[in-house]
Design an enzyme around this catalytic site. Structure first.
Site, PDB file in Angstrom:
ATOM      1  N   LYS A 174       0.750  -1.198   0.065  1.00 23.94           N
ATOM      2  CA  LYS A 174      -0.065   0.035   0.088  1.00 23.94           C
ATOM      3  C   LYS A 174       0.833   1.201  -0.049  1.00 23.94           C
ATOM      4  O   LYS A 174       2.010   1.068   0.471  1.00 23.94           O
ATOM      5  CB  LYS A 174      -0.908   0.158   1.155  1.00 23.94           C
ATOM      6  CG  LYS A 174      -1.787  -1.140   1.274  1.00 23.94           C
ATOM      7  CD  LYS A 174      -3.292  -0.603   1.446  1.00 23.94           C
ATOM      8  CE  LYS A 174      -4.099  -1.746   1.611  1.00 23.94           C
ATOM      9  NZ  LYS A 174      -4.663  -2.108   2.895  1.00 23.94           N
ATOM     10  N   HIS A 177       1.935   6.761   2.947  1.00 24.04           N
ATOM     11  CA  HIS A 177       1.404   8.351   2.608  1.00 24.04           C
ATOM     12  C   HIS A 177       1.991   9.257   3.755  1.00 24.04           C
ATOM     13  O   HIS A 177       2.823   8.878   4.545  1.00 24.04           O
ATOM     14  CB  HIS A 177      -0.425   8.016   2.783  1.00 24.04           C
ATOM     15  CG  HIS A 177      -0.490   7.317   4.431  1.00 24.04           C
ATOM     16  ND1 HIS A 177      -0.477   7.931   5.334  1.00 24.04           N
ATOM     17  CD2 HIS A 177      -1.424   6.429   4.527  1.00 24.04           C
ATOM     18  CE1 HIS A 177      -0.897   7.231   6.367  1.00 24.04           C
ATOM     19  NE2 HIS A 177      -1.732   6.134   5.850  1.00 24.04           N
ATOM     20  N   HIS A 180       2.306   8.313   7.225  1.00 23.73           N
ATOM     21  CA  HIS A 180       3.470   7.418   7.724  1.00 23.73           C
ATOM     22  C   HIS A 180       4.874   8.320   7.872  1.00 23.73           C
ATOM     23  O   HIS A 180       5.747   7.884   8.783  1.00 23.73           O
ATOM     24  CB  HIS A 180       3.572   6.106   6.539  1.00 23.73           C
ATOM     25  CG  HIS A 180       2.579   5.371   6.631  1.00 23.73           C
ATOM     26  ND1 HIS A 180       1.734   4.926   5.516  1.00 23.73           N
ATOM     27  CD2 HIS A 180       2.094   4.466   7.603  1.00 23.73           C
ATOM     28  CE1 HIS A 180       0.944   4.227   5.892  1.00 23.73           C
ATOM     29  NE2 HIS A 180       1.084   3.720   7.023  1.00 23.73           N
TER      30      HIS A 180
END
Ligand SMILES: NC(=[NH2+])NCCC[C@H](N)C(=O)O
Length: 502
Positions: A174, A177, A180
């Site tokens: 994933k 983003h 994070h």
């Protein structure tokens, strides 16, 4: 236990000598503070000494309420007068009175009353006299206090306090983003801070690496995967594969296809859960390669982990043991064939949390419960910090409350959620920045453009590419830290998340 080296720190005698030149015969001090290491302790002790006779308040009340200021125009130290809990007069009148009575001091300017606050400014000359010798003596060790991390500062044999800082924690396949990234920057900073204060720090990355979606990913790889691409760019390639297969999955689900990707993925994940070596082997390779790549990228930010943990690593036994305790203690209950914990009896906002699904599989929350217990068994931490975006306030508040209800107050009260809001000025100009690498690449390119606007300076830079890369990374960090960690309060309240740091 490492020996604590105190030889480089400024001694009390040296500090006393500096203070004598300012006409002070004694070093102001207060129990359990370190004026030789932290000049602010010295100032707070000094101000406390002067305020006690004026206000009649006890030094033990005054000292802790002398606060750091958020901005320097509010002074170097500020006193909220109501915090002195003096009976009788109005706080603004008391503030005026204190300022008038405050004696001439060699260390601080005449204090300034503003409504119910009193601002104290350090005198610059004396401050330099106190601090500079210590900086010169300590060099790069200045500001570090190895003994503040000791379990018992008066007995170094007692060992250092242990902290786990869990941060970054992206999900495999994933996007990495902005949340994070903020977690990475804040967590890296906190780890260094605790290390500087002498704590034994374990930097932990808790990867999102388990769940049915890894069945989906494995199926996708069979269909769209390329070994070559995987070698070259594991994180990006796995993401591409995941996007492609998810599209098919969605179409099938919408058309109610019975034996499509969803069902096959469920079966695949079931094989992983049951320990099927082939299924696990594929998943493990994805995980290992992603970690290898993450390590390189974190390295560019000068961040290193002691432990790559993850949801997949949490043992069934730990979750089962926790489930048993919850059941025995009446913490959990059955509801519609699932197991839930009703937390509304503690606070309405905590709601009801599902800890086991109908089909018996664990959930994000269940794994966090198992993880907390495992970490305590393994590290015997004195403190554990979760650096996670405020979107997960509820999740962590539920986790901490469940730990407490299970009878693991020893864990719950050592845990803290450091949350943060998500306002990032970071450039996602091209809208393509999905991975940490891309983000760093973009800021580097942007810096390069900026550097080129000054041709004559640009020509003097030996390696513009490398320089712009470092400048870009630094800019991301500085910009992230220059804003407030929490801009607006998350919907949850302090009552909801007593361990929160905001
Ligand atoms: N112990 C935890 N739950 N840590 C936070 C994990 C964050 C999660 N992987 C996410 O990206 O949303």
């Amino acid at each position: 236990m490492d020996a604590i080296d105190t030889s480089h720190t400024q001694s009390m005698d040296e500090l006393a000598a500096s203070l004598r030149t300012l006409g002070m015969n004694e070093v102001p001090s207060f129990p359990n503070t370190y004026p030789t290491l932290n000049p602010t302790d010295l100032y707070r002790a000094h101000i406390t000494e002067k305020l006690a006779p004026i206000t009649g308040a006890d030094p033990s009340v005054i000292y802790p309420v002398l606060q750091w200021t958020s901005t320097l125009d509010k002074g170097d130290i500020i006193l909220p007068v109501p915090a002195l809990r003096l009976k009788g007069k109005k706080p603004d009148a008391v503030a005026q009175e204190i300022v008038e009575k405050f004696p001439e001091s060699p260390l601080v300017e005449k204090p300034i009353a503003e409504k119910t606050f009193i601002k104290f400014f350090f005198k610059p000359g004396p401050l330099a006299k106190i601090v500079l010798p210590s900086i010169l003596k300590n060099g790069s060790a200045y500001g570090f206090n190895p003994s503040s991390g000791l379990r018992d500062p008066s007995d170094p044999s007692k060992g250092r306090k242990r902290i786990i800082v869990e941060f970054s924690s992206p999900n495999i396949a994933k996007p990495f983003h902005a949340g994070h990234l903020r977690s990475t920057i804040i967590g890296g900073f906190l780890s260094n801070l605790y290390e500087g204060a002498g704590w034994d720090v374990t930097r932990m990355n808790y990867l999102g690496d388990w769940g049915k979606q890894y069945g989906v990913l494995a199926l996708g790889f069979q269909k769209f995967g390329s070994e070559e691409e995987l070698e070259k760019n594991p994180i990006g390639h796995l993401y591409d594969v995941y996007v492609k297969i998810s599209k098919i999955q969605k179409e099938e689900d919408d058309n109610k296809v019975a034996d499509g990707v969803s069902e096959q993925a469920r079966q695949y994940f079931k094989r992983m859960v049951d320990g099927d070596e082939e299924a696990l082997g594929v998943w493990k390779r994805f995980r290992d390669m992603s970690i290898k790549k993450y390590k390189q990228t974190y390295g560019r930010l000068n961040i290193h982990y002691d432990e790559y943990s993850g949801e997949s690593q949490i043992k069934d036994e730990s979750m089962d043991a926790a489930a048993k305790i919850m059941e025995e203690k009446g913490v959990s209950e059955m509801s519609d064939e699932a197991v839930i914990v009703d937390l509304t009896k503690y606070s309405k906002k905590l709601g009801k949390a599902v800890v086991k699904k109908k089909d018996g599989t664990s959930l994000y929350l269940t794994r966090d419960i198992g993880a907390a217990v495992e970490r305590m068994d393994k590290f015997h931490f004195d403190k554990m910090i979760y650096v996670v975006a405020s979107q997960q306030d509820l999740h962590l508040a539920q986790l901490f409350k469940i730990m407490e209800a299970m009878g693991r107050k020893d864990i719950a009260e050592r845990c803290q959620h450091i949350n943060f809001g998500m306002v990032m000025g970071m450039s996602t100009r091209k809208g393509t920045a999905k991975f940490l690498d891309d983000i760093l690449q973009e800021v580097g390119e942007k810096m390069h453009e900026v550097m080129k606007t000054n041709q004559s300076k640009y020509e003097q830079v030996t390696d513009p590419e490398a320089t712009s890369d470092i400048l870009g990374i630094s800019a991301v960090m500085v910009q992230d830290m220059s804003g407030k960690r929490c801009v607006k309060r998350a919907p949850s309240t302090d009552e909801l998340a007593p361990h929160r740091g905001c």
